[in-house]
Write a protein that holds these residues in place. Structure first.
Motif, short mmCIF file in Angstrom:
data_model
loop_
_atom_site.label_atom_id
_atom_site.label_comp_id
_atom_site.label_asym_id
_atom_site.label_seq_id
_atom_site.Cartn_x
_atom_site.Cartn_y
_atom_site.Cartn_z
N ASP A 211 -62.40 81.10 28.50
CA ASP A 211 -61.73 81.87 29.43
C ASP A 211 -61.21 83.04 29.12
O ASP A 211 -61.45 84.08 29.72
CB ASP A 211 -60.92 80.95 30.53
CG ASP A 211 -62.00 79.72 31.17
OD1 ASP A 211 -63.04 79.99 31.16
OD2 ASP A 211 -61.29 78.89 31.79
N ASN A 212 -60.50 82.87 28.04
CA ASN A 212 -59.55 84.03 27.52
C ASN A 212 -60.67 85.33 26.98
O ASN A 212 -60.53 86.43 27.19
CB ASN A 212 -58.66 83.74 26.43
CG ASN A 212 -57.62 84.87 26.27
OD1 ASN A 212 -57.08 85.50 27.20
ND2 ASN A 212 -57.45 85.20 24.98
N ARG B 175 -56.14 91.18 19.76
CA ARG B 175 -56.66 91.57 21.10
C ARG B 175 -56.91 93.07 20.89
O ARG B 175 -57.51 93.68 21.74
CB ARG B 175 -55.81 91.21 22.03
CG ARG B 175 -55.92 89.48 22.48
CD ARG B 175 -54.89 88.98 23.43
NE ARG B 175 -53.55 89.06 23.10
CZ ARG B 175 -52.61 88.67 23.57
NH1 ARG B 175 -52.71 88.12 24.82
NH2 ARG B 175 -51.17 88.95 23.11
N ALA C 290 -60.31 77.04 27.46
CA ALA C 290 -59.21 78.23 27.41
C ALA C 290 -59.64 79.39 26.59
O ALA C 290 -59.48 80.48 27.13
CB ALA C 290 -57.63 77.57 27.08
N GLY D 230 -57.24 84.24 21.14
CA GLY D 230 -56.04 84.73 21.97
C GLY D 230 -55.18 83.66 22.50
O GLY D 230 -54.13 84.21 23.25
N VAL D 231 -55.58 82.53 22.19
CA VAL D 231 -54.88 81.36 22.74
C VAL D 231 -54.10 80.65 21.66
O VAL D 231 -54.56 80.38 20.28
CB VAL D 231 -55.85 80.30 23.40
CG1 VAL D 231 -55.34 79.06 23.90
CG2 VAL D 231 -56.68 80.93 24.47
N LEU E 286 -62.31 87.00 29.67
CA LEU E 286 -61.57 88.03 30.53
C LEU E 286 -61.35 89.26 29.51
O LEU E 286 -61.37 90.35 30.05
CB LEU E 286 -59.98 87.19 30.41
CG LEU E 286 -58.78 88.21 31.08
CD1 LEU E 286 -59.20 88.53 32.49
CD2 LEU E 286 -57.67 87.63 30.97
N LEU E 287 -61.18 88.90 28.22
CA LEU E 287 -61.09 90.09 27.37
C LEU E 287 -62.34 90.93 27.05
O LEU E 287 -62.30 92.20 26.98
CB LEU E 287 -60.77 89.77 25.87
CG LEU E 287 -59.31 88.94 25.71
CD1 LEU E 287 -59.16 88.34 24.38
CD2 LEU E 287 -58.10 89.98 25.72
#
Length: 168
Positions: free
Chosen positions: A116-117, A76, A113, A24-25, A120-121
């Motif tokens: 972390d993403n 996502r 990153a 997702g980054v 979160l997801l």
């Protein structure tokens, strides 16, 4: 409490004119991954692992690349829908371990990153997600910078009120 492990894999060719999206980054690079959707190999592998952990087949079963609804889709969505299915079945993610195989670009600067993403997801703390990057050592399609592949392993836990555990 019950636990299950799921394993997922995905790979895509690299090509000019596509953004490189991993976990997702958006990763700065001259080439991106080619696929029916956004070709996010990290999210595809994690989605595959989630589905496999609870016996729901694989990402190709759930989101076939022959379905025009998924043309250019944001991966996502695949992850969120699959996670919702798991949660509805009473499962939650415990931890995720992801390995990205890429000769280029060097992923060290973006691993945090991506971690972390993903956290979160998936709705888990960042320390429950690990992202590793490996090169192809100039061998095969990864080593020749033709593709990027990802392998993911997830541990899920069944949250059940059907029985009481003995804590003695």
């Amino acid at each position: 409490m019950s636990f299950r492990v799921g394993s997922g894999h995905d790979s895509h060719r690299l090509a000019e004119g596509r953004p490189l999206i991993l976990g997702g980054v958006t990763v700065p690079h001259a080439r991106g991954l080619v696929g029916h959707s956004d070709a996010d190999a990290v999210l595809h592998a994690v989605t595959d692992a989630l589905l496999g952990a609870v016996g729901l087949g694989d990402i190709g079963d759930a989101y076939p690349d022959t379905d025009p609804r998924y043309l250019g889709a944001d991966s996502r969505v695949f992850l969120a829908e699959s996670l919702a299915k798991l949660n509805q079945m009473g499962w939650r993610v415990v931890n995720v371990d992801v390995t990205v195989f890429a000769q280029e670009p060097k992923l060290g600067p973006v691993k945090a990153a991506i971690r972390d993403n993903l956290a979160l997801l998936l709705g888990v703390p960042p320390d429950c997600v690990n992202v590793k990057a490996k090169t192809g050592e100039r061998v095969g399609h990864i080593g020749r910078c033709e593709a990027i592949a990802t392998h993911a392993v997830v541990l899920v836990q069944k949250l059940s009120t059907d029985y009481t555990e003995d804590t003695d």
